[in-house]
Design an enzyme around this catalytic site. Structure first.
Site, mmCIF file in Angstrom:
data_model
loop_
_atom_site.group_PDB
_atom_site.id
_atom_site.type_symbol
_atom_site.label_atom_id
_atom_site.label_comp_id
_atom_site.label_asym_id
_atom_site.label_seq_id
_atom_site.Cartn_x
_atom_site.Cartn_y
_atom_site.Cartn_z
ATOM 1 N N LEU A 71 0.877 -1.277 0.111
ATOM 2 C CA LEU A 71 0.166 -0.570 -0.224
ATOM 3 C C LEU A 71 1.208 1.080 0.228
ATOM 4 O O LEU A 71 0.287 2.062 0.633
ATOM 5 C CB LEU A 71 -0.696 -0.233 1.086
ATOM 6 N N CYS A 72 1.868 1.342 -0.862
ATOM 7 C CA CYS A 72 2.981 2.686 -1.139
ATOM 8 C C CYS A 72 3.071 2.962 -2.900
ATOM 9 O O CYS A 72 4.124 2.943 -2.713
ATOM 10 C CB CYS A 72 3.982 2.428 -0.102
ATOM 11 N N GLY A 73 2.056 2.754 -2.724
ATOM 12 C CA GLY A 73 2.624 2.498 -4.220
ATOM 13 C C GLY A 73 2.875 1.683 -5.275
ATOM 14 O O GLY A 73 3.123 1.203 -5.062
#
Length: 323
Positions: A88-90
């Site tokens: 969930l950090c691109g």
């Protein structure tokens, strides 16, 4: 067309997701602040040590280090790759993995088959295991809790392998943190060490005062970088009046490993700060998308409800006329 109940259920679901992404964004912002403070506390010592070491080596004709001597042949390579333990950090982890695979392919093209990966972070470790690449150990704790002592031990291990001819070259692959909105993916040579003074202060372009990933922050960073570039003295004036005690070899043996240790620790702190910044931006984008989706769903719900009310009124009016 979906029913009113279906639209209402989806609105509730999107609201719940928005609460999660908004909370994760605030958590990432808080962690980013702590990561920035850690870098800020470390930089003065790191910068001064780098300047003293490189200035000393350049200004002293007889000064040289065994860590700067390139091996005659390059047969064994080590890659220290920094990623995160969570997602969930691109594209943070995917970009690191792509650059690692690109480096492996380049070395294979050069005839280097003995490549050892030191994965720092679960995501890159899982990829290394999946591809069956040679792994130098597991360092999952470092990605969540940066530790200077563990970085020192890793740097010492790599240095010993380099000196004993077990490794001919070591590279670091990580994100260099410039600001909350800019993290630059880097592939930097760790060993043999570059002791030229031209690179002094090259990576001191971080903006550690803001957590805002905005165009205004980007403009501030560009102006700051241009100003520092104008003030920087290329090939800095070096004080060649050194008094060495107890002797040159002892001083180099103490300074160079410290510089290498700090290189690993700095890369780790940069990677951790970049991870939190990337997650903050990704969660902000997700929250914004949820807001837009809620507007569309509310509009669709209101239109459907109005259509249902109109239909019922027509039925009532029609029944009254017939009676």
């Amino acid at each position: 067309m979906p029913s009113l109940k279906e639209i209402k259920t989806r609105i509730t679901s999107v609201k719940g997701t928005r609460k999660i992404t908004s909370a994760m964004k605030m958590v990432a912002s808080s962690k980013l602040h702590h990561a920035q403070v850690a870098i800020q506390n470390m930089l003065p010592y790191s910068n001064q040590l780098e300047h003293i070491l490189k200035s000393f080596l350049i200004s002293t004709p007889d000064a040289s280090s065994e860590y700067q001597m390139a091996h005659a042949q390059m047969k064994r390579v080590a890659l220290v790759v920094f990623s995160s333990n969570s997602s969930l950090c691109g594209g943070f982890n995917n970009n690191v993995i792509k650059l690692m695979l690109q480096a492996v392919e380049e070395y294979h093209a050069l005839g280097v088959e003995d490549i050892t990966i030191y994965p720092i972070g679960r995501k890159v470790e899982e990829k290394v295991d999946k591809l069956g690449l040679k792994k130098g150990g597991s360092f999952l704790d470092l990605a969540d809790k940066p530790n200077s002592e563990d970085c020192r031990q890793l740097a010492m291990k790599l240095c010993e392998q380099f000196l004993h001819g077990e490794v001919d070259k070591v590279e670091l692959i990580y994100h260099h943190f410039k600001s909350a909105g800019s993290q630059i993916l880097q592939r930097r040579t760790f060993l043999p060490i570059d002791l030229s003074t031209e690179a002094i202060g090259e990576e001191n372009d971080r903006d550690l005062g803001s957590n805002l990933a905005t165009a205004k922050a980007q403009e501030y960073l560009r102006k700051k970088k241009a100003k520092e570039a104008g003030e920087r003295i290329q090939g800095a004036k070096i004080n060649d009046d050194f008094i060495v005690e107890p002797d040159l070899e002892t001083v180099l043996r103490a300074l160079v490993p410290k510089e290498l240790h700090l290189s690993v620790y700095t890369a780790l702190l940069d990677s951790v700060a970049s991870e939190h910044a990337a997650r903050m931006v990704a969660m902000q984008a997700a929250t914004d998308n949820a807001d837009e989706l809620l507007k569309e769903l509310n509009l669709q719900y209101n239109k459907s409800r109005q259509a249902a009310i109109t239909s019922e009124l027509l039925d009532i009016v029609g029944g009254s006329v017939n009676n």
